[in-house]
Write a protein that holds these residues in place. Structure first.
Motif, PDB file in Angstrom:
ATOM      1  N   TYR A  33     -50.483  18.000  42.333  1.00  0.00           N
ATOM      2  CA  TYR A  33     -48.977  17.161  42.585  1.00  0.00           C
ATOM      3  C   TYR A  33     -48.468  17.417  44.123  1.00  0.00           C
ATOM      4  O   TYR A  33     -47.762  16.554  44.390  1.00  0.00           O
ATOM      5  CB  TYR A  33     -48.249  17.649  41.540  1.00  0.00           C
ATOM      6  CG  TYR A  33     -48.673  18.075  40.074  1.00  0.00           C
ATOM      7  CD1 TYR A  33     -49.605  17.003  39.624  1.00  0.00           C
ATOM      8  CD2 TYR A  33     -48.094  18.990  39.487  1.00  0.00           C
ATOM      9  CE1 TYR A  33     -50.095  17.310  38.327  1.00  0.00           C
ATOM     10  CE2 TYR A  33     -48.857  19.273  38.082  1.00  0.00           C
ATOM     11  CZ  TYR A  33     -49.787  18.292  37.603  1.00  0.00           C
ATOM     12  OH  TYR A  33     -50.448  18.697  36.413  1.00  0.00           O
ATOM     13  N   GLY A  34     -48.847  18.408  44.755  1.00  0.00           N
ATOM     14  CA  GLY A  34     -47.921  18.701  45.878  1.00  0.00           C
ATOM     15  C   GLY A  34     -48.951  18.499  47.047  1.00  0.00           C
ATOM     16  O   GLY A  34     -48.744  19.047  48.143  1.00  0.00           O
ATOM     17  N   GLY A  35     -49.853  17.555  46.887  1.00  0.00           N
ATOM     18  CA  GLY A  35     -50.615  17.191  48.210  1.00  0.00           C
ATOM     19  C   GLY A  35     -52.171  18.100  48.032  1.00  0.00           C
ATOM     20  O   GLY A  35     -52.593  17.878  47.108  1.00  0.00           O
ATOM     21  N   MET A  36     -52.829  18.555  49.177  1.00  0.00           N
ATOM     22  CA  MET A  36     -54.129  18.932  49.096  1.00  0.00           C
ATOM     23  C   MET A  36     -54.219  20.159  48.547  1.00  0.00           C
ATOM     24  O   MET A  36     -53.473  21.177  48.780  1.00  0.00           O
ATOM     25  CB  MET A  36     -54.493  19.184  50.657  1.00  0.00           C
ATOM     26  CG  MET A  36     -54.970  17.836  51.230  1.00  0.00           C
ATOM     27  SD  MET A  36     -56.568  17.077  50.331  1.00  0.00           S
ATOM     28  CE  MET A  36     -57.746  17.419  51.550  1.00  0.00           C
ATOM     29  N   LEU A  39     -48.496  12.342  36.516  1.00  0.00           N
ATOM     30  CA  LEU A  39     -48.751  13.665  35.735  1.00  0.00           C
ATOM     31  C   LEU A  39     -47.632  14.473  35.780  1.00  0.00           C
ATOM     32  O   LEU A  39     -47.377  15.308  34.974  1.00  0.00           O
ATOM     33  CB  LEU A  39     -50.331  14.067  36.334  1.00  0.00           C
ATOM     34  CG  LEU A  39     -51.491  13.544  35.935  1.00  0.00           C
ATOM     35  CD1 LEU A  39     -52.633  14.239  36.470  1.00  0.00           C
ATOM     36  CD2 LEU A  39     -51.732  13.589  34.110  1.00  0.00           C
ATOM     37  N   GLN A  40     -47.119  14.736  37.290  1.00  0.00           N
ATOM     38  CA  GLN A  40     -46.154  15.632  37.615  1.00  0.00           C
ATOM     39  C   GLN A  40     -44.871  15.228  36.616  1.00  0.00           C
ATOM     40  O   GLN A  40     -44.220  16.229  36.055  1.00  0.00           O
ATOM     41  CB  GLN A  40     -45.767  15.737  38.978  1.00  0.00           C
ATOM     42  CG  GLN A  40     -44.608  16.809  39.397  1.00  0.00           C
ATOM     43  CD  GLN A  40     -44.493  16.704  40.803  1.00  0.00           C
ATOM     44  OE1 GLN A  40     -44.622  15.846  41.606  1.00  0.00           O
ATOM     45  NE2 GLN A  40     -43.527  17.839  41.262  1.00  0.00           N
ATOM     46  N   LEU A  49     -54.675   7.257  42.926  1.00  0.00           N
ATOM     47  CA  LEU A  49     -54.475   8.562  42.830  1.00  0.00           C
ATOM     48  C   LEU A  49     -52.988   9.002  43.368  1.00  0.00           C
ATOM     49  O   LEU A  49     -52.319  10.002  42.290  1.00  0.00           O
ATOM     50  CB  LEU A  49     -55.430   9.352  44.022  1.00  0.00           C
ATOM     51  CG  LEU A  49     -56.721   9.655  43.970  1.00  0.00           C
ATOM     52  CD1 LEU A  49     -57.253  10.300  45.043  1.00  0.00           C
ATOM     53  CD2 LEU A  49     -56.973  10.457  42.720  1.00  0.00           C
ATOM     54  N   ASP A  50     -52.243   8.313  44.007  1.00  0.00           N
ATOM     55  CA  ASP A  50     -50.899   8.628  44.279  1.00  0.00           C
ATOM     56  C   ASP A  50     -50.189   8.522  43.053  1.00  0.00           C
ATOM     57  O   ASP A  50     -49.326   9.229  42.562  1.00  0.00           O
ATOM     58  CB  ASP A  50     -50.383   7.642  45.382  1.00  0.00           C
ATOM     59  CG  ASP A  50     -50.777   7.966  46.631  1.00  0.00           C
ATOM     60  OD1 ASP A  50     -51.336   9.105  46.734  1.00  0.00           O
ATOM     61  OD2 ASP A  50     -50.947   7.240  47.535  1.00  0.00           O
TER      62      ASP A  50
END
Lengths: 482, 482
Positions: free
Chosen positions: A298-301, A383-384, A376-377
């Protein structure tokens, strides 16, 4: 599947009797074989058990079935044909072979879901329909010409898909590889099956995380493997535990799910990753890295996989579209040394002669398309959002009764139940109230844990689902144990 | 796959050395692992063996590989990383497990085809691209909306496909069944794999036809089964032989391919069908009926399958689209009693979690469409045409040297060679001249037989292919044995 017609003038029980008579006469239930239980049939057909009992009694009076109500009903031996025929003892054949059946809880959950599709589903470890890129895939299918040769595919899988996966793995997972090192498989499941069947022998010891989704897969036991546990804490499994297991049991392979581990959501710490790889290299120990959830971060890589730091070549890397696009595509991949890829591709020819080229073409188009990144974004955001809905509902309904760690990626939330309750009873109470989850014992943990998948249910159902679960839990707490 | 660039200024050997260095550094060939042989690499890359020898010598001088030319070249242990790493002994892992590798002849044929796609292919048991309904399927894919839910499929397979198969099986194969008796599989291959893995145990005796394509499938041996032979003549296998085998070896299951048997093309006689079913019923013996070729019948309706006359419920029926539409769809089906379908569906979940829904949707659309009947008509005509081309070429080139029975359906022609020649030498001579076939010994027959598939090669290549084969055969006859 067939359901009785409630508009028809013919009574439900008579419709069911006719339907069963047809299935019996066609050989689905040969002479001497057992019919499904009244409860199971009632659930499948969406009727009361009493209706099924009436239908059975009708068939019994016609001499088609025999046996008392409630105690196993069988097709009579003599009815079909003038002389009694000897049907093969199919039940005995079905019990033969090496293959263990799926776990009872998993079968029970599947049965409940197939009988009542309206159940709120916190059990199935997959995305809901609206999270899958169905429209994008449908657009790609209508836009592209799929006139490619439809013959048997390359044993390692469709070459253009492997070619697209090379830059994909490099960009998103920092893995450098070549198309000849990639084997396309039917999801991660087939990669694991090939590894356990073809690279290990019965009696071999392997290490898996505890808890781990691997426990939910009887394939490990079917292959005759001895399973040893690596306890998972917030930072995943501990290299020191692996060393101890190796000393005692001569571990032959270790299975890890380092990012957003299923079921706990744990992320293997960076320091542990390094020490694990050093240890694997020191012991010449293969590591199977299953990495289905990383791109849901959720928070990037998310952290790079073990495979990206694998200087000694110890890691078999497994990825898949199932958790980031659509499980129904059945497209996964393994990155492995040449000797392993060739061996597994050859063995797979014996099992199913490879995958259909069509979903592989679709997957390759999807990866190359402009749809992939926005998908994906959106997926991560949704999902979050669903995770937060679930957590809010849990806090409202169950504060003091459960505890959990908030996951930063993946599809699941792992909860500890504070009161002691019986796994199976809790599941039945929940099913009765219209919600399913997976009891933690399925993953090899002690009883008293629950896995909620928040990705599968509709966002608007999450609240109601947790209310029903809370009711089920409270119902058990109110009844004092005898 | 990667091939050197012949337009580039960089010499071929240097391109190959760079390419191999990259694959080695990415872990495809870990330290200590063996590189493919010079011959194999030369064939794969489409270059002379001397070019590969030069590339190897370059890598050897850089200290990346070691070992003498011609005797197994290995990646050095120490080059990658400062200290020597212990890579798992992948070769030993690749040799583990129960799974036997594919037969050497089959591997050799596949290797030859992948290195030289221009080979005339009488070996691959499938349709040529122009016989597959590629355009029809592409049209269906662009016309229909495939926005269906892309989640995990029903364990028995996509329900709408099973629903279309019920009238299909009734109309074309005179089989009465219900959608709940059908299991969708990845071609016939997966049906056979599930049966041998899940319904039989190591040591069990099974009867298969002799010759039979089953011999070409190491899956039977991998499952630890003991194979006993039922000789096939013009009318197929003999019930009396089966009774004798049963008495002596307690046969647990019999595998038959009654229509246009692979490889012989034989059709099981009607009288034998009846006696076989009576015998199966008398002994309580399950019969696996593989029926992939019936709809290719050149002269109209083929005999009904055993399953259509199976009053005792002894038959597990297997069908597929591979030989009548496209092998690359990977869609097949089994019709079986409930206990078997449920057991195999459950086990398959462990292996690959079911088939992709997309090819199943496509197959269902195709069966329902107006394309299906015209496709079958065209297919039958074209197959007969190719069969006749093959026979004409054989008569022109090889009269007196071979004999055969003309098949009335299917994809193959089974030939006896009159002179005695060495199977493997004949295959190598043929590959050298640009044609491949399957030596009869692959099917368990004595040496001196050949299976020509006439469906796969282009019609315009059949003549040239047989000329090349005749040259290969003559070359062996001219050399007196030492």
């Amino acid at each position: 599947m067939w359901k009785p017609d409630r508009e028809s003038k013919k009574p439900l029980y008579a419709q069911i009797a006719d339907h069963l008579e047809q299935r019996i006469s066609y050989g689905e239930f040969p002479p001497g074989s057992q019919l499904p239980s009244e409860r199971k049939l009632a659930e499948q057909l969406g009727v009361n058990r009493s209706t099924v009992i009436l239908a059975f009694s009708e068939l019994r009076s016609m001499g088609i079935i025999e046996g008392k109500s409630g105690s196993g009903t069988r097709v009579t031996m003599t009815k079909w044909g003038a002389t009694p025929k000897h049907t093969p003892n199919w039940k005995r054949y079905a019990e033969g072979g090496n293959f263990l059946p799926n776990l009872p809880f998993m079968r029970r959950i599947r049965e409940a879901l197939s009988g009542a599709p309206a159940l709120i589903d916190f059990a199935s470890g997959e995305l809901s329909g609206d999270l899958a890129p169905s429209e994008e895939i449908s657009n790609l299918m209508s836009r592209h010409q799929y006139t490619a040769y439809l013959g048997y595919d390359h044993p390692q899988g469709y070459i253009p898909l492997r070619q697209v996966l090379v830059p994909y793995l490099n960009k998103y997972r920092q893995i450098q590889t070549t198309e000849s090192s990639i084997l396309i498989t039917s999801g991660s499941q087939q990669s694991l099956y090939l590894i356990t069947q073809c690279l290990l022998s019965p009696g071999d010891a392997v290490a898996i995380e505890d808890p781990s989704y691997c426990y939910s897969l009887p394939m490990f036991q079917s292959a005759g493997l001895r399973l040893f546990r690596l306890p998972v804490d917030r930072d995943g499994a501990c290299p020191e535990d692996l060393r101890a297991l190796y000393r005692r049991h001569r571990i032959k392979m270790v299975f890890l799910n380092p990012n957003y581990q299923n079921p706990t959501g744990a992320v293997l710490g960076m320091e542990r990753r390094k020490r694990l790889l050093e240890l694997a290299s020191e012991l010449g120990l293969p590591v199977v890295e299953d990495d289905p959830f990383s791109l849901t971060s959720y928070g990037g890589m998310p952290p790079a996989p073990l495979k990206a730091m694998d200087a000694a070549g110890s890691v078999l890397y497994i990825g898949s579209f199932s958790k980031i696009a659509a499980s129904g595509l059945r497209v996964g991949w393994m990155v492995a040394p040449n000797a392993i890829v060739e061996r597994l591709a050859d063995a797979r020819q014996q099992m199913d002669f490879g995958l259909s080229v069509i979903p592989q073409q679709v997957a390759a188009q999807f990866l190359k398309s402009d749809y992939f990144e926005p998908h994906l974004d959106r997926l991560r955001m949704q999902l979050q959002f669903k995770r937060d809905l679930l957590i809010a509902a849990l806090k409202r309904e169950l504060t003091g009764l459960i505890s959990f760690t908030v996951p930063e990626g993946g599809l699941h939330l792992w909860c500890k139940l504070v009161p002691q309750v019986h796994d199976g009873k809790l599941l039945e109470e929940a099913i009765r109230r219209g919600v399913v989850f997976v009891p933690g014992s399925v993953y090899g943990s002690d009883s008293g844990y629950v896995r909620f998948t928040f990705a599968r249910a509709r966002a608007e159902d999450i609240d109601a689902g947790i209310s029903r679960f809370a009711e089920a839990l409270r119902a058990l707490l109110e009844v004092p144990s005898p």
